[in-house]
Write an enzyme that holds these catalytic residues in place. Structure first.
Site, PDB file in Angstrom:
ATOM      1  N   LYS A 121      31.628 -87.797 -36.670  1.00 41.43           N
ATOM      2  CA  LYS A 121      32.749 -88.687 -37.019  1.00 41.43           C
ATOM      3  C   LYS A 121      33.950 -88.345 -36.135  1.00 41.43           C
ATOM      4  O   LYS A 121      34.363 -87.187 -36.044  1.00 41.43           O
ATOM      5  CB  LYS A 121      33.096 -88.523 -38.494  1.00 41.43           C
ATOM      6  CG  LYS A 121      33.853 -89.706 -39.070  1.00 41.43           C
ATOM      7  CD  LYS A 121      34.544 -89.310 -40.340  1.00 41.43           C
ATOM      8  CE  LYS A 121      33.928 -89.966 -41.540  1.00 41.43           C
ATOM      9  NZ  LYS A 121      34.768 -89.781 -42.749  1.00 41.43           N
TER      10      LYS A 121
HETATM   11  O1  G3P Z   1      35.727 -92.431 -46.059  1.00 44.15           O
HETATM   12  C1  G3P Z   1      37.119 -92.477 -46.010  1.00 44.15           C
HETATM   13  C2  G3P Z   1      37.714 -91.969 -47.246  1.00 44.15           C
HETATM   14  O2  G3P Z   1      37.337 -90.646 -47.519  1.00 44.15           O
HETATM   15  C3  G3P Z   1      39.187 -92.132 -47.367  1.00 44.15           C
HETATM   16  O3  G3P Z   1      39.383 -92.479 -48.664  1.00 44.15           O
HETATM   17  O4  G3P Z   1      40.573 -92.690 -50.764  1.00 44.15           O
HETATM   18  O5  G3P Z   1      41.300 -90.971 -49.081  1.00 44.15           O
HETATM   19  O6  G3P Z   1      41.689 -93.383 -48.658  1.00 44.15           O
HETATM   20  P1  G3P Z   1      40.831 -92.375 -49.329  1.00 44.15           P
END
Ligand code: G3P
Length: 214
Positions: A82
Protein backbone atom coordinates in the site's frame (compact mmCIF):
# COMPACT_ATOMS: atom_id res chain seq x y z
CA UNK A 1 -17.46 -7.49 -5.80
CA UNK A 2 -14.65 -8.42 -3.43
CA UNK A 3 -15.03 -7.82 0.31
CA UNK A 4 -12.02 -6.91 2.44
CA UNK A 5 -11.86 -6.18 6.16
CA UNK A 6 -10.15 -2.97 7.30
CA UNK A 7 -8.32 -3.96 10.47
CA UNK A 8 -5.02 -4.85 12.12
CA UNK A 9 -6.63 -7.57 14.26
CA UNK A 10 -5.91 -11.16 13.16
CA UNK A 11 -8.84 -12.33 15.31
CA UNK A 12 -11.27 -10.11 13.40
CA UNK A 13 -9.91 -11.45 10.10
CA UNK A 14 -10.26 -15.03 11.31
CA UNK A 15 -13.86 -14.49 12.44
CA UNK A 16 -15.08 -12.80 9.25
CA UNK A 17 -13.11 -15.25 7.05
CA UNK A 18 -15.04 -18.06 8.76
CA UNK A 19 -18.23 -16.68 7.12
CA UNK A 20 -16.80 -17.77 3.76
CA UNK A 21 -17.14 -14.32 2.17
CA UNK A 22 -13.81 -12.59 2.85
CA UNK A 23 -11.34 -11.87 0.02
CA UNK A 24 -8.73 -9.72 1.69
CA UNK A 25 -7.54 -7.28 4.36
CA UNK A 26 -6.40 -3.68 4.42
CA UNK A 27 -4.26 -2.29 7.23
CA UNK A 28 -2.69 1.07 7.89
CA UNK A 29 -0.35 2.48 10.56
CA UNK A 30 -3.28 3.94 12.56
CA UNK A 31 -5.02 0.54 12.68
CA UNK A 32 -1.75 -1.17 13.71
CA UNK A 33 -1.38 1.39 16.53
CA UNK A 34 -5.00 0.91 17.65
CA UNK A 35 -4.69 -2.89 17.71
CA UNK A 36 -1.30 -2.73 19.49
CA UNK A 37 -0.16 -5.21 16.85
CA UNK A 38 3.32 -6.15 15.68
CA UNK A 39 3.32 -5.38 11.99
CA UNK A 40 5.27 -8.17 10.28
CA UNK A 41 3.82 -11.15 12.22
CA UNK A 42 0.34 -9.66 11.88
CA UNK A 43 0.63 -9.33 8.10
CA UNK A 44 2.03 -12.86 7.79
CA UNK A 45 -0.77 -14.32 9.94
CA UNK A 46 -3.38 -12.51 7.84
CA UNK A 47 -1.78 -13.79 4.61
CA UNK A 48 -2.41 -17.33 5.82
CA UNK A 49 -6.14 -16.54 6.08
CA UNK A 50 -6.91 -14.48 2.94
CA UNK A 51 -5.45 -13.90 -0.52
CA UNK A 52 -4.82 -10.13 -0.55
CA UNK A 53 -3.36 -8.24 2.43
CA UNK A 54 -2.51 -4.56 2.00
CA UNK A 55 0.55 -3.53 4.03
CA UNK A 56 1.33 0.19 3.99
CA UNK A 57 4.80 1.66 3.41
CA UNK A 58 5.88 4.33 5.89
CA UNK A 59 8.77 5.88 3.94
CA UNK A 60 7.94 9.07 2.08
CA UNK A 61 10.65 8.97 -0.60
CA UNK A 62 10.85 6.68 -3.63
CA UNK A 63 14.00 4.84 -2.49
CA UNK A 64 12.56 4.17 0.95
CA UNK A 65 9.22 3.02 -0.46
CA UNK A 66 11.05 0.72 -2.91
CA UNK A 67 12.97 -0.91 -0.05
CA UNK A 68 9.80 -1.45 1.97
CA UNK A 69 7.92 -2.75 -1.08
CA UNK A 70 10.72 -5.29 -1.68
CA UNK A 71 10.73 -6.31 1.98
CA UNK A 72 6.94 -6.62 2.42
CA UNK A 73 6.48 -8.54 -0.82
CA UNK A 74 9.16 -11.03 0.31
CA UNK A 75 7.04 -11.91 3.38
CA UNK A 76 4.25 -13.67 1.49
CA UNK A 77 2.79 -13.89 -2.02
CA UNK A 78 -0.51 -12.51 -0.70
CA UNK A 79 1.02 -9.14 0.29
CA UNK A 80 -0.25 -6.07 -1.57
CA UNK A 81 2.01 -3.05 -1.04
CA UNK A 82 0.00 0.00 0.00
CA UNK A 83 1.47 3.27 -1.23
CA UNK A 84 0.28 6.83 -0.55
CA UNK A 85 -1.04 9.03 -3.38
CA UNK A 86 2.01 11.27 -3.73
CA UNK A 87 4.48 11.85 -6.58
CA UNK A 88 6.98 9.54 -4.81
CA UNK A 89 4.14 7.08 -4.42
CA UNK A 90 3.41 7.20 -8.16
CA UNK A 91 7.07 6.36 -8.90
CA UNK A 92 6.79 3.44 -6.47
CA UNK A 93 3.56 2.20 -8.09
CA UNK A 94 5.22 2.19 -11.53
CA UNK A 95 8.31 0.42 -10.16
CA UNK A 96 6.19 -2.20 -8.36
CA UNK A 97 4.22 -2.77 -11.56
CA UNK A 98 7.50 -3.42 -13.43
CA UNK A 99 8.45 -5.97 -10.76
CA UNK A 100 5.06 -7.68 -10.66
CA UNK A 101 4.36 -6.49 -7.09
CA UNK A 102 0.64 -5.79 -6.51
CA UNK A 103 -0.20 -2.36 -5.09
CA UNK A 104 -2.97 -0.41 -3.42
CA UNK A 105 -2.91 3.41 -3.64
CA UNK A 106 -4.14 4.96 -0.42
CA UNK A 107 -5.50 8.42 0.42
CA UNK A 108 -7.21 9.01 -2.93
CA UNK A 109 -9.66 11.93 -2.78
CA UNK A 110 -10.19 12.98 -6.44
CA UNK A 111 -10.77 11.57 -9.92
CA UNK A 112 -7.48 13.19 -11.04
CA UNK A 113 -5.56 11.27 -8.37
CA UNK A 114 -7.38 8.06 -9.34
CA UNK A 115 -6.38 8.51 -13.00
CA UNK A 116 -2.72 9.18 -12.07
CA UNK A 117 -2.55 6.05 -9.92
CA UNK A 118 -4.15 3.96 -12.66
CA UNK A 119 -1.69 5.34 -15.24
CA UNK A 120 1.18 4.43 -12.87
CA UNK A 121 -0.10 0.84 -12.88
CA UNK A 122 -1.72 0.55 -9.44
CA UNK A 123 -3.52 -2.74 -8.89
CA UNK A 124 -6.09 -0.94 -6.69
CA UNK A 125 -6.97 2.61 -5.68
CA UNK A 126 -8.50 3.45 -2.31
CA UNK A 127 -10.77 6.51 -2.34
CA UNK A 128 -11.65 7.37 1.30
CA UNK A 129 -15.38 8.00 1.26
CA UNK A 130 -15.97 8.51 5.01
CA UNK A 131 -13.33 11.20 5.29
CA UNK A 132 -14.98 13.12 2.41
CA UNK A 133 -18.33 12.80 4.21
CA UNK A 134 -16.59 14.18 7.33
CA UNK A 135 -15.78 17.44 5.52
CA UNK A 136 -19.32 17.83 4.19
CA UNK A 137 -18.84 16.19 0.78
CA UNK A 138 -20.59 13.09 -0.56
CA UNK A 139 -17.80 10.52 -0.54
CA UNK A 140 -19.76 8.01 -2.57
CA UNK A 141 -20.16 10.58 -5.36
CA UNK A 142 -16.39 10.25 -5.89
CA UNK A 143 -16.79 6.49 -6.34
CA UNK A 144 -19.60 7.06 -8.87
CA UNK A 145 -17.43 9.60 -10.74
CA UNK A 146 -14.38 7.30 -10.81
CA UNK A 147 -16.62 4.43 -12.01
CA UNK A 148 -18.00 6.68 -14.78
CA UNK A 149 -14.45 7.59 -15.85
CA UNK A 150 -13.40 3.92 -15.74
CA UNK A 151 -16.32 3.02 -18.00
CA UNK A 152 -14.83 5.31 -20.70
CA UNK A 153 -11.33 3.79 -20.65
CA UNK A 154 -9.73 0.42 -20.12
CA UNK A 155 -7.97 0.94 -16.79
CA UNK A 156 -7.23 -2.40 -15.16
CA UNK A 157 -6.97 -0.74 -11.73
CA UNK A 158 -9.62 -1.91 -9.27
CA UNK A 159 -11.72 0.65 -7.38
CA UNK A 160 -11.52 -0.18 -3.65
CA UNK A 161 -13.98 1.79 -1.51
CA UNK A 162 -12.20 2.68 1.75
CA UNK A 163 -13.06 4.61 4.92
CA UNK A 164 -16.46 2.91 4.95
CA UNK A 165 -18.56 3.90 7.95
CA UNK A 166 -21.91 2.13 7.49
CA UNK A 167 -24.04 -0.36 5.54
CA UNK A 168 -25.28 2.40 3.24
CA UNK A 169 -21.73 2.97 1.99
CA UNK A 170 -21.56 -0.73 1.08
CA UNK A 171 -24.94 -0.58 -0.70
CA UNK A 172 -23.89 2.44 -2.77
CA UNK A 173 -20.51 0.87 -3.57
CA UNK A 174 -22.22 -2.25 -4.95
CA UNK A 175 -24.75 -0.25 -6.98
CA UNK A 176 -21.98 2.00 -8.37
CA UNK A 177 -19.97 -1.03 -9.52
CA UNK A 178 -16.95 -0.69 -7.25
CA UNK A 179 -14.64 -3.69 -7.45
CA UNK A 180 -13.88 -3.96 -3.73
CA UNK A 181 -15.15 -2.63 -0.38
CA UNK A 182 -12.90 -2.62 2.66
CA UNK A 183 -15.18 -2.76 5.65
CA UNK A 184 -14.49 -2.23 9.38
CA UNK A 185 -15.35 -5.17 11.68
CA UNK A 186 -18.28 -3.41 13.35
CA UNK A 187 -19.89 -2.66 9.96
CA UNK A 188 -19.36 -6.29 8.87
CA UNK A 189 -21.44 -7.37 11.88
CA UNK A 190 -24.35 -5.21 10.63
CA UNK A 191 -24.30 -6.48 7.01
CA UNK A 192 -26.19 -9.79 7.49
CA UNK A 193 -28.98 -8.14 9.51
CA UNK A 194 -32.46 -7.15 8.33
CA UNK A 195 -35.55 -6.76 10.55
CA UNK A 196 -37.67 -8.79 8.13
CA UNK A 197 -35.11 -11.62 8.09
CA UNK A 198 -35.19 -11.77 11.89
CA UNK A 199 -39.01 -11.53 12.09
CA UNK A 200 -39.48 -14.02 9.24
CA UNK A 201 -37.15 -16.55 10.81
CA UNK A 202 -38.87 -16.22 14.19
CA UNK A 203 -42.26 -16.95 12.54
CA UNK A 204 -40.88 -19.96 10.62
CA UNK A 205 -39.45 -21.40 13.84
CA UNK A 206 -42.70 -20.78 15.76
CA UNK A 207 -44.73 -22.45 13.00
CA UNK A 208 -42.32 -25.39 12.93
CA UNK A 209 -42.81 -25.81 16.70
CA UNK A 210 -46.58 -25.98 16.05
CA UNK A 211 -46.07 -28.60 13.32
CA UNK A 212 -43.99 -30.71 15.72
CA UNK A 213 -46.54 -30.51 18.53
CA UNK A 214 -49.46 -31.72 16.34
O1 G3P B 1 -8.95 1.81 4.61
C1 G3P B 1 -8.92 3.16 4.98
C2 G3P B 1 -9.41 3.34 6.35
O2 G3P B 1 -8.67 2.62 7.29
C3 G3P B 1 -9.58 4.75 6.78
O3 G3P B 1 -10.73 4.75 7.50
O4 G3P B 1 -12.33 5.49 9.16
O5 G3P B 1 -9.91 6.13 9.38
O6 G3P B 1 -11.33 7.15 7.62
P1 G3P B 1 -11.10 5.96 8.47
Amino acid sequence: MKLFIDTASVEEVREIASWGILDGVTTNPSLVLKAGAEFEPTVKAMCALVKEVSAQVTASDFAGMQEQAKEYSSWHKHVVVKVPMTVEGLKTLAWCKSKGIPTNTTLVFSVAQAVLAAKAGATMISPFVGRLDDIGEDGMKLIEDIRAAWDRYDFATQILVASIRDVEHVRRAAVAGAHICTIPYKVFLELPKHDLTEKGLQKFLEDWESVQSK
